[in-house]
Write a protein that holds these residues in place. Structure first.
Motif, mmCIF file in Angstrom:
data_model
loop_
_atom_site.group_PDB
_atom_site.id
_atom_site.type_symbol
_atom_site.label_atom_id
_atom_site.label_comp_id
_atom_site.label_asym_id
_atom_site.label_seq_id
_atom_site.Cartn_x
_atom_site.Cartn_y
_atom_site.Cartn_z
ATOM 1 N N ASP A 63 54.135 17.152 -3.030
ATOM 2 C CA ASP A 63 53.217 16.400 -3.896
ATOM 3 C C ASP A 63 53.686 14.943 -3.877
ATOM 4 O O ASP A 63 54.507 14.528 -4.696
ATOM 5 C CB ASP A 63 53.234 16.973 -5.310
ATOM 6 N N LYS A 65 52.207 12.100 -4.498
ATOM 7 C CA LYS A 65 51.844 11.296 -5.670
ATOM 8 C C LYS A 65 52.863 11.506 -6.795
ATOM 9 O O LYS A 65 53.343 10.550 -7.398
ATOM 10 C CB LYS A 65 50.441 11.694 -6.131
ATOM 11 N N GLN A 66 53.230 12.757 -7.043
ATOM 12 C CA GLN A 66 54.216 13.069 -8.084
ATOM 13 C C GLN A 66 55.593 12.545 -7.689
ATOM 14 O O GLN A 66 56.324 12.019 -8.519
ATOM 15 C CB GLN A 66 54.280 14.580 -8.333
ATOM 16 N N ALA A 69 55.733 8.889 -8.345
ATOM 17 C CA ALA A 69 55.797 8.648 -9.794
ATOM 18 C C ALA A 69 57.208 8.921 -10.314
ATOM 19 O O ALA A 69 57.734 8.151 -11.129
ATOM 20 C CB ALA A 69 54.778 9.523 -10.515
ATOM 21 N N ASP A 70 57.832 9.999 -9.835
ATOM 22 C CA ASP A 70 59.206 10.323 -10.238
ATOM 23 C C ASP A 70 60.182 9.236 -9.804
ATOM 24 O O ASP A 70 61.081 8.857 -10.555
ATOM 25 C CB ASP A 70 59.643 11.668 -9.661
#
Length: 83
Positions: A63, A65-66, A69-70
């Protein structure tokens, strides 16, 4: 870096986690290859490091996108603790 997994990017926002048996020398490899048949990679393909080869045990999409973000959260936390 792990001795039994790599992330392979197939595009700017498309990546896959590939797991395989431990390959000696992976951490110091100048090049890593993954075999492919008919422009696809599946569990019947191999990861190649130097002269060592092993079959892929698992392929999972990442993922992205995740993950991005992380990473941003971690960078922000590091900046906050440095200030």
């Amino acid at each position: 870096m792990s001795k039994d997994e790599i992330v392979v990017w197939s595009g700017l926002n498309k990546a896959y986690l590939i797991r395989f048996p431990v390959l000696p020398g992976l951490q110091f490899a100048n090049a890593i290859a993954v075999t492919s048949t008919a422009s696809t990679v599946d569990k019947f393909e191999k990861v190649i490091v130097g002269r060592d080869r092993c079959f892929i045990q698992e392929i999972r999409p990442v993922d992205v996108k995740q993950m991005k973000a992380d990473r941003k959260i971690l960078r922000d936390q590091q900046k906050a603790t440095q200030s």
